[in-house]
Design a protein around this motif. Structure first.
Motif, PDB file in Angstrom:
ATOM      1  N   GLN A 112      -7.690 107.192  22.404  1.00  0.00           N
ATOM      2  CA  GLN A 112      -7.496 106.655  23.760  1.00  0.00           C
ATOM      3  C   GLN A 112      -8.042 105.233  23.858  1.00  0.00           C
ATOM      4  O   GLN A 112      -7.411 104.365  24.461  1.00  0.00           O
ATOM      5  CB  GLN A 112      -8.160 107.561  24.789  1.00  0.00           C
ATOM      6  N   ARG A 128      -5.630 102.988  21.941  1.00  0.00           N
ATOM      7  CA  ARG A 128      -4.393 102.884  22.710  1.00  0.00           C
ATOM      8  C   ARG A 128      -4.550 101.928  23.889  1.00  0.00           C
ATOM      9  O   ARG A 128      -3.714 101.070  24.131  1.00  0.00           O
ATOM     10  CB  ARG A 128      -3.981 104.271  23.205  1.00  0.00           C
ATOM     11  N   ASP A 129      -5.661 102.085  24.629  1.00  0.00           N
ATOM     12  CA  ASP A 129      -5.886 101.245  25.802  1.00  0.00           C
ATOM     13  C   ASP A 129      -5.972  99.765  25.445  1.00  0.00           C
ATOM     14  O   ASP A 129      -5.621  98.910  26.246  1.00  0.00           O
ATOM     15  CB  ASP A 129      -7.152 101.683  26.536  1.00  0.00           C
ATOM     16  N   TYR A 130      -6.393  99.470  24.229  1.00  0.00           N
ATOM     17  CA  TYR A 130      -6.510  98.075  23.789  1.00  0.00           C
ATOM     18  C   TYR A 130      -5.214  97.562  23.165  1.00  0.00           C
ATOM     19  O   TYR A 130      -4.785  96.451  23.436  1.00  0.00           O
ATOM     20  CB  TYR A 130      -7.656  97.942  22.783  1.00  0.00           C
ATOM     21  N   PRO A 138      -1.357  99.983  25.865  1.00  0.00           N
ATOM     22  CA  PRO A 138      -1.722 100.851  26.986  1.00  0.00           C
ATOM     23  C   PRO A 138      -0.579 101.710  27.529  1.00  0.00           C
ATOM     24  O   PRO A 138      -0.823 102.739  28.140  1.00  0.00           O
ATOM     25  CB  PRO A 138      -2.214  99.884  28.061  1.00  0.00           C
ATOM     26  N   GLU A 139       0.644 101.315  27.274  1.00  0.00           N
ATOM     27  CA  GLU A 139       1.790 102.076  27.800  1.00  0.00           C
ATOM     28  C   GLU A 139       2.137 103.295  26.943  1.00  0.00           C
ATOM     29  O   GLU A 139       2.922 104.140  27.363  1.00  0.00           O
ATOM     30  CB  GLU A 139       3.018 101.170  27.918  1.00  0.00           C
ATOM     31  N   ASP A 195      -4.057 112.846  25.665  1.00  0.00           N
ATOM     32  CA  ASP A 195      -4.271 112.232  26.979  1.00  0.00           C
ATOM     33  C   ASP A 195      -4.938 113.183  27.957  1.00  0.00           C
ATOM     34  O   ASP A 195      -5.404 112.771  29.011  1.00  0.00           O
ATOM     35  CB  ASP A 195      -2.946 111.757  27.584  1.00  0.00           C
TER      36      ASP A 195
END
Length: 91
Positions: free
Chosen positions: A74, A77-79, A82-83, A90
């Motif tokens: 996560q 992914r956020d960095y 993010p989509e 999740d």
């Protein structure tokens, strides 16, 4: 241009296997989004950190320990993208 990650790990703590496991999981999950992962033995005792460029995405000492792989995914992914949905990671 795809982002590249670095995983710095403490060889004195024998964290190479953990670093390779995390790298494998991240490369499998983000095979289209990442340009690679570099494993770096650290001179700092007890270090385990995941970095992208100069940004620290995860640091074991700051975090107070290791996180589950889904949390690390996560954070990456956020960095990086993010989509991107991570499915069961999740939840």
């Amino acid at each position: 241009m795809k982002k590249k990650l670095r995983i710095r790990y403490c060889p004195q703590c024998h964290w190479l296997l953990r670093a390779t496991y995390v790298a494998q999981e991240l490369l499998t999950t983000f095979e289209k989004e990442l340009g690679g992962i570099c494993l770096e033995p650290s001179d700092t005792a007890g270090e385990f950190a995941i970095l992208c460029e100069d940004d620290v995405l995860f640091d074991r000492k700051t975090n107070g320990g290791f996180e589950e792989i889904k949390i690390i995914k996560q954070l990456v992914r956020d960095y990086v993208c993010p989509e991107k949905p991570l499915g069961h990671s999740d939840k």
